[in-house]
Design a protein around this motif. Structure first.
Motif, short mmCIF file in Angstrom:
data_model
loop_
_atom_site.label_atom_id
_atom_site.label_comp_id
_atom_site.label_asym_id
_atom_site.label_seq_id
_atom_site.Cartn_x
_atom_site.Cartn_y
_atom_site.Cartn_z
N LYS A 58 43.55 37.58 40.16
CA LYS A 58 44.60 38.44 39.74
C LYS A 58 45.05 39.25 40.98
N VAL A 59 46.37 39.52 41.26
CA VAL A 59 46.99 40.08 42.23
C VAL A 59 47.62 41.55 41.84
N ILE A 60 47.09 42.49 42.80
CA ILE A 60 47.88 43.83 42.12
C ILE A 60 48.47 44.33 43.77
N ASN A 61 49.81 44.38 43.86
CA ASN A 61 50.80 44.63 45.07
C ASN A 61 50.69 46.38 44.92
N SER A 62 50.53 47.00 46.03
CA SER A 62 50.44 48.31 45.98
C SER A 62 51.12 48.94 46.89
#
Length: 272
Positions: A58-62
């Motif tokens: 899972k990838v979260i770009n912030s």
């Protein structure tokens, strides 16, 4: 006793300015397509985005920066019963995931920490306890990020999270692990040490860290966070630098002591 299946652990990785996931190959020592572990990647960047079609990554770009913010965002977006904090410059050792899960089978503590070996002939990173035991106040100071694992439900139930004033990219750019673990300690949730090595990391030059203004400023903040006598602590740290020959002149020593004091005062201002 709680039991956890082998797929009920997520590895939470903070990174910056990545445009793909191939950096994971160094961490897992295998091709990206062969990585089967459950992973949550927090990619902090203003211009780089990661996309993934993998079911287990899972990838979260912030666009927000700060290591502790990244850690907290990963915890919020995790879903497994067990979580493992990971840096993007480590190597996960064989059977580490299995060993971590087995430790959580046996030990009821919410937080369990492990050992790190260096790349220098498999030397251990620190002089760890020789046996499994609860942490002491002193031992919390030397816990590395990739040594920290926890039962997610227990952590959230206790309201524990990383203090976003500490860590790289924050006001006080060090000691986020200590504050996190110390907060747990004072909630009568003493973190537990498990004498098993799970990760490899480059050895750090501790003498260079001790004279780094970033670290000294953060240590002043830690002294204030712990409600210590700042006058005593700043001179004690100054004497340590002098005794170890880590400062070359009295003017440099005064500046280091002032940096420590500024860190303490700025922390006190931030909480008022």
């Amino acid at each position: 006793m709680n039991t956890y299946p082998n797929n009920d652990l997520e590895i939470l990785i903070a990174t910056m300015n990545r445009s793909d996931l191939y950096f994971l190959e160094s961490i897992f020592q295998q091709p990206l397509i062969e990585i089967t572990a459950n992973v949550v990647v927090i990619n902090q960047s203003k211009s780089h985005l990661i996309t993934t079609n993998s079911e287990n990554i899972k990838v979260i770009n912030s666009s927000e920066f700060g290591l502790s913010k990244s850690r907290n965002l990963a915890i919020t977006n995790s879903s497994a019963a067990l979580c493992w904090i990971m840096d993007d410059d480590c190597v996960i050792l064989p059977d580490a995931i299995k060993n971590i899960i087995e430790a959580h089978h046996r030990i009821p503590s919410t937080i369990i920490t492990f050992q790190t070996e260096t790349t220098k002939k498999e030397k251990l990173y620190y002089n760890y306890f020789s046996r499994k035991q609860s942490h002491t106040k002193k031992s919390l100071y030397t816990v590395l990020s990739p040594e920290i694992t926890f039962k997610r439900k227990g952590l959230l139930g206790q309201g524990l999270k990383f203090n976003e004033s500490f860590g790289l990219g924050a006001d006080f750019q060090d000691s986020e692990n200590f504050v996190f673990l110390n907060d747990a300690f004072y909630q009568d949730r003493s973190p537990y040490f498990y004498n098993q090595t799970v990760v490899r990391h480059e050895e750090l030059n501790s003498s260079q860290e001790a004279t780094n203004d970033r670290v000294i400023y953060a240590r002043g903040a830690i002294a204030a966070y712990l409600k210590h006598n700042i006058t005593f602590k700043k001179w004690k740290y100054g004497f340590f630098l002098f005794r170890k020959g880590l400062v070359l002149s009295t003017s440099e020593l005064r500046r280091k002591i002032k940096t420590f004091e500024n860190g303490a005062n700025d922390y006190l201002k931030s909480i008022n």
